[in-house]
Design a protein around this motif. Structure first.
Motif, short mmCIF file in Angstrom:
data_model
loop_
_atom_site.label_atom_id
_atom_site.label_comp_id
_atom_site.label_asym_id
_atom_site.label_seq_id
_atom_site.Cartn_x
_atom_site.Cartn_y
_atom_site.Cartn_z
N TRP A 182 0.83 -1.21 0.00
CA TRP A 182 0.00 0.00 0.00
C TRP A 182 0.86 1.26 0.00
O TRP A 182 0.45 2.27 -0.58
N VAL A 183 2.04 1.21 0.63
CA VAL A 183 2.93 2.38 0.62
C VAL A 183 3.36 2.69 -0.80
O VAL A 183 3.34 3.85 -1.24
N MET A 184 3.73 1.67 -1.56
CA MET A 184 4.17 1.89 -2.93
C MET A 184 3.00 2.34 -3.81
O MET A 184 3.17 3.19 -4.68
N ARG A 185 1.81 1.79 -3.58
CA ARG A 185 0.65 2.25 -4.36
C ARG A 185 0.36 3.72 -4.08
O ARG A 185 0.02 4.49 -4.99
N LEU A 186 0.47 4.10 -2.81
CA LEU A 186 0.24 5.50 -2.43
C LEU A 186 1.24 6.42 -3.12
O LEU A 186 0.87 7.43 -3.74
N MET A 187 2.52 6.07 -3.05
CA MET A 187 3.54 6.91 -3.64
C MET A 187 3.41 6.98 -5.15
O MET A 187 3.60 8.04 -5.76
N ASP A 188 3.08 5.85 -5.77
CA ASP A 188 2.92 5.83 -7.22
C ASP A 188 1.78 6.77 -7.64
O ASP A 188 1.90 7.51 -8.63
N GLU A 189 0.68 6.74 -6.91
CA GLU A 189 -0.44 7.64 -7.23
C GLU A 189 -0.03 9.10 -7.06
O GLU A 189 -0.33 9.95 -7.91
N LEU A 190 0.65 9.39 -5.96
CA LEU A 190 1.06 10.77 -5.69
C LEU A 190 2.04 11.26 -6.75
O LEU A 190 2.02 12.44 -7.12
N LEU A 191 2.91 10.38 -7.22
CA LEU A 191 3.86 10.76 -8.27
C LEU A 191 3.13 11.22 -9.52
O LEU A 191 3.57 12.16 -10.20
N GLU A 192 2.02 10.58 -9.81
CA GLU A 192 1.27 10.90 -11.03
C GLU A 192 0.32 12.09 -10.86
O GLU A 192 -0.21 12.60 -11.84
N THR A 193 0.09 12.52 -9.61
CA THR A 193 -0.87 13.59 -9.35
C THR A 193 -0.22 14.95 -9.53
O THR A 193 0.68 15.32 -8.78
N ARG A 194 -0.69 15.71 -10.50
CA ARG A 194 -0.09 17.01 -10.83
C ARG A 194 -0.90 18.19 -10.33
O ARG A 194 -0.50 19.34 -10.53
N ASP A 195 -2.02 17.94 -9.69
CA ASP A 195 -2.86 19.02 -9.17
C ASP A 195 -2.06 19.84 -8.16
O ASP A 195 -1.52 19.29 -7.19
N PRO A 196 -1.92 21.17 -8.36
CA PRO A 196 -1.16 21.98 -7.41
C PRO A 196 -1.76 22.01 -6.02
O PRO A 196 -1.07 22.30 -5.04
N ALA A 197 -3.05 21.66 -5.89
CA ALA A 197 -3.69 21.67 -4.58
C ALA A 197 -3.31 20.47 -3.74
O ALA A 197 -3.41 20.50 -2.51
N PHE A 198 -2.86 19.38 -4.38
CA PHE A 198 -2.46 18.19 -3.64
C PHE A 198 -1.77 17.21 -4.59
O PHE A 198 -2.24 16.96 -5.69
N GLY A 199 -0.66 16.65 -4.13
CA GLY A 199 0.03 15.63 -4.91
C GLY A 199 1.46 15.49 -4.47
O GLY A 199 1.94 16.18 -3.57
N GLY A 200 2.16 14.57 -5.12
CA GLY A 200 3.58 14.40 -4.85
C GLY A 200 4.40 15.33 -5.72
O GLY A 200 3.89 15.95 -6.66
N GLY A 201 5.66 15.41 -5.40
CA GLY A 201 6.58 16.22 -6.20
C GLY A 201 7.96 15.60 -6.18
O GLY A 201 8.56 15.45 -5.11
N LEU A 202 8.45 15.20 -7.35
CA LEU A 202 9.78 14.60 -7.47
C LEU A 202 10.75 15.69 -7.92
O LEU A 202 10.55 16.32 -8.97
N TYR A 203 11.77 15.93 -7.11
CA TYR A 203 12.77 16.97 -7.39
C TYR A 203 14.13 16.29 -7.49
O TYR A 203 14.49 15.48 -6.62
N THR A 204 14.88 16.62 -8.54
CA THR A 204 16.14 15.92 -8.76
C THR A 204 17.29 16.90 -8.98
O THR A 204 17.10 18.03 -9.44
#
Length: 360
Positions: free
Chosen positions: A211-233
């Protein structure tokens, strides 16, 4: 007093809107971990038996005014998303006196364990068994103003980061920053680095839980500025040197998972990446970077605000509440004894068990 309980994925749209409006009106509640989107993302990741519930207390006029999201497990409750959740609170409209004990009764639980409750949450005063500090970087006036403020405070951390950047660019190659990257390869590298860190330090591998990986995978794909993940490199020359995966929401980016290539350790690539992220906030909707709890030097030096958090529990008279009280009593006795590292063992064991409870 009216209290409704909803499965997180069945939360009425108008209730979610009211919840978000309360958050927007209270700066102390501006964290993506305290949003309805977080509770719903965790519920989706955990699947049909997720146990995520939201107790909603209405005011005398019938307006939803207090919101408590939990994961229900039998007669006890934990924070939604624990151990991945860095903040908890009873989200309540300013001036509204929510009743957390009544909410627990409505949820059908006798005890609620929390680990990063906002220390200024009026609903849980007197329930703390320990406290910590989260470190926050406020950049509402832009990076240049923040840099000047840190310099005026006598903090040389940003100057040191600038020196390291010049050094690495001389010795390795130019730095390249990418905000909100969509690179799956870089994301996978972050997970591999984090798992190696956890193994090296004897900590629980959070990423073994599906479930942790499913959560992170969904957040990675979520681009809504109101909520989502953000990958910075951050790349040094052509090589990936550091990766951060943060949670975004409201006006806040919350520092969540950070890692770097050990071979670049002497250049502090993680700090270089933090500086790049802070500079990038000038061009977007986010006004703060929350570094979370943990007494690290870089957090103390970069932060210009602190947020108190506390751990503990709220319980009604029950066997489970008595058991939790006894465990905390043992822990407090051990920590008061002059036994060096041995005094910390009950606390460490308790935290590990809570992590395993959350992951299961």
């Amino acid at each position: 007093m009216k209290i409704d309980v909803f499965p997180a994925l069945e939360l009425p749209a108008e209730v979610a809107v009211a919840w978000s409006a309360v958050q927007a009106g209270e700066p102390r509640l501006d964290s993506p971990f305290l949003s309805p989107q977080w509770a719903q993302a965790v519920a989706r990741a955990r699947g049909p038996t997720n146990g995520a519930r939201v107790a909603v207390q209405s005011d005398a006029a019938g307006r939803p005014s207090g919101f408590l999201a939990v994961r229900k497990r039998g007669s006890t409750a934990m924070p939604v998303g624990a151990p991945m959740s860095d903040y908890q609170a009873l989200v309540a409209r300013d001036g509204f006196r929510a009743d957390p004990r009544a909410m627990l009764r409505a949820l059908g639980v006798s005890r609620y364990d929390f680990c990063h409750m906002l220390a200024d949450d009026p609903a849980f005063q007197g329930c703390a068994r320990g406290r910590d500090v989260s470190w926050v970087v406020e950049v509402a006036d832009g990076y240049a103003a923040y840099e000047a403020e840190r310099k005026a405070a006598g903090v040389g951390a940003l100057k040191d980061i600038d020196k390291k950047r010049r050094k690495v660019e001389r010795e390795v190659g130019p730095t390249r920053f990418t905000a909100l990257s969509d690179s799956r390869a870089d994301y996978d590298r972050l997970i591999a680095w984090k798992r190696a860190q956890l193994a090296a330090t004897g900590q629980t591998d959070l990423f073994k839980s599906a479930w942790v990986m499913r959560l992170m995978d969904e957040l990675l794909e979520t681009r809504d500025p109101a909520f989502g993940g953000g990958l910075y490199t951050l790349h040094l020359g052509d090589e990936l040197a550091a990766v951060h995966f943060h949670l975004r929401g409201g006006a806040t980016i919350h520092g969540w998972l950070i890692a770097h290539d050990p071979k670049f350790e002497r250049y502090s690539p993680g700090l270089l990446l933090f500086q790049d992220i802070l500079k990038s906030l000038d061009d977007g909707p986010y006004k703060r970077l929350d570094l979370g709890a943990g007494d690290y030097r870089f957090k103390r030096e970069l932060s210009n605000r602190q947020q108190g958090v506390m751990f503990g529990f709220l319980g009604a008279p029950s066997v489970s509440t008595l058991a939790r009280t006894a465990v905390y009593g043992l822990r407090e006795v051990a920590e008061a004894l002059p036994l060096g590292p041995v005094s910390a063992l009950p606390g460490k064991a308790m935290r590990r068990l809570d992590v395993l409870r959350g992951l299961s």
